[in-house]
Design a protein around this motif. Structure first.
Motif, PDB file in Angstrom:
ATOM      1  N   LYS A   1      -9.724   0.441  -1.848  1.00  0.00           N
ATOM      2  CA  LYS A   1      -9.125   1.195  -0.670  1.00  0.00           C
ATOM      3  C   LYS A   1      -9.028   2.803  -1.190  1.00  0.00           C
ATOM      4  CE  LYS A   1      -5.022   1.641   2.462  1.00  0.00           C
ATOM      5  NZ  LYS A   1      -6.172   2.250   3.479  1.00  0.00           N
ATOM      6  N   LYS A   2      -9.452   3.908  -0.585  1.00  0.00           N
ATOM      7  CA  LYS A   2      -9.748   5.029  -1.032  1.00  0.00           C
ATOM      8  C   LYS A   2      -8.712   5.878   0.053  1.00  0.00           C
ATOM      9  CE  LYS A   2     -13.514   4.968  -3.947  1.00  0.00           C
ATOM     10  NZ  LYS A   2     -14.628   5.764  -4.663  1.00  0.00           N
TER      11      LYS A   2
ATOM     12  N   THR B   1      -0.793   7.685  -5.754  1.00  0.00           N
ATOM     13  CA  THR B   1      -2.426   7.385  -5.491  1.00  0.00           C
ATOM     14  C   THR B   1      -2.541   6.607  -4.236  1.00  0.00           C
ATOM     15  OG1 THR B   1      -4.420   6.741  -6.506  1.00  0.00           O
ATOM     16  CG2 THR B   1      -2.452   5.364  -6.814  1.00  0.00           C
ATOM     17  N   ASN B   2      -3.791   6.815  -3.517  1.00  0.00           N
ATOM     18  CA  ASN B   2      -3.953   5.834  -2.504  1.00  0.00           C
ATOM     19  C   ASN B   2      -5.250   4.967  -2.689  1.00  0.00           C
ATOM     20  OD1 ASN B   2      -5.949   7.985  -2.129  1.00  0.00           O
ATOM     21  ND2 ASN B   2      -5.187   8.664  -0.189  1.00  0.00           N
ATOM     22  N   GLU B   3      -5.744   5.313  -3.944  1.00  0.00           N
ATOM     23  CA  GLU B   3      -6.994   4.287  -4.398  1.00  0.00           C
ATOM     24  C   GLU B   3      -6.346   2.951  -5.064  1.00  0.00           C
ATOM     25  OE1 GLU B   3     -10.975   6.001  -5.976  1.00  0.00           O
ATOM     26  OE2 GLU B   3      -9.692   5.558  -7.761  1.00  0.00           O
TER      27      GLU B   3
ATOM     28  N   ASP C   1       1.291   4.143  -3.184  1.00  0.00           N
ATOM     29  CA  ASP C   1       1.328   5.630  -2.784  1.00  0.00           C
ATOM     30  C   ASP C   1       2.393   6.393  -3.233  1.00  0.00           C
ATOM     31  OD1 ASP C   1       0.222   7.986  -1.610  1.00  0.00           O
ATOM     32  OD2 ASP C   1       1.363   7.729   0.227  1.00  0.00           O
ATOM     33  N   GLU C   2       3.597   5.648  -2.751  1.00  0.00           N
ATOM     34  CA  GLU C   2       4.946   6.543  -3.168  1.00  0.00           C
ATOM     35  C   GLU C   2       5.346   6.485  -4.786  1.00  0.00           C
ATOM     36  OE1 GLU C   2       7.746   4.913  -0.352  1.00  0.00           O
ATOM     37  OE2 GLU C   2       6.967   5.910   1.312  1.00  0.00           O
TER      38      GLU C   2
ATOM     39  N   ILE D   1       0.836  -1.221   0.016  1.00  0.00           N
ATOM     40  CA  ILE D   1      -0.103   0.151   0.059  1.00  0.00           C
ATOM     41  C   ILE D   1       0.809   1.257   0.075  1.00  0.00           C
ATOM     42  CG2 ILE D   1      -1.704   1.422   1.478  1.00  0.00           C
ATOM     43  CD1 ILE D   1      -2.781  -1.471   2.228  1.00  0.00           C
ATOM     44  N   LYS D   2       1.802   1.145   0.933  1.00  0.00           N
ATOM     45  CA  LYS D   2       2.773   2.500   0.860  1.00  0.00           C
ATOM     46  C   LYS D   2       3.542   2.342  -0.428  1.00  0.00           C
ATOM     47  CE  LYS D   2       6.697   4.293   3.375  1.00  0.00           C
ATOM     48  NZ  LYS D   2       7.942   3.783   4.441  1.00  0.00           N
TER      49      LYS D   2
END
Length: 147
Positions: free
Chosen positions: A146-147, A107-109, A102-103, A98-99
């Motif tokens: 996941k948002k 995006t975090n979706e 994002d990196e 997940i990290k």
């Protein structure tokens, strides 16, 4: 402690690649008694998140930027060697994945196709079920985001 390595396909050394593919095969083909094509041609597009314990590959995922697998970023082929599941390495490898999404992809979706029996595991990581369940390779799955 799990040592995490994140790398594109072309940076795998032959031993890491062999061990990651062996872990996937041990779980998704042998343990789950499911005949399917694990080598699906998508590994070259993926970023691979590998968990090592004492130089042994014991946890693994592959992540994709939006558009390479789904229209959103995704995580798949989540695998933890059965002898190491009691240590919470599934959560550790997912948090690292997940990290990394994002990196690396900004995006975090994240959209996943999860085996249905793992719904609570993914809920605990912030994923929510969307839509109805379906069969994938004969195994009940659900789509989660996941948002």
């Amino acid at each position: 402690m799990l040592d995490i390595k994140i790398l594109p396909f072309k940076e795998f050394d032959i031993h890491e690649l062999y061990n990651a593919l062996q872990l996937r095969s041990d779980i998704f083909v042998v343990e789950q008694d499911c005949v399917y094509l694990d080598l699906d041609g998508k590994d070259e597009k993926a970023i691979h998140v590998i968990g090592f314990k004492d130089a042994r590959v014991v946890a693994y995922t592959r992540i994709f930027k939006p558009g390479d697998y789904f229209d959103r970023a995704s995580i798949g082929r989540v695998a933890v060697h059965k002898e190491y599941r009691k240590y919470g390495y599934g959560k550790v490898i997912m948090q690292a994945s997940i990290k990394a999404v994002d990196e690396l992809f900004n995006t975090n979706e994240i959209l996943i196709s999860a085996q249905a029996y793992l719904e609570k595991f993914y809920n605990d990581l912030g994923f929510k079920t969307i839509g109805d369940g379906y069969l994938e390779d004969g195994i009940p799955h659900i789509r989660m985001i996941k948002k």
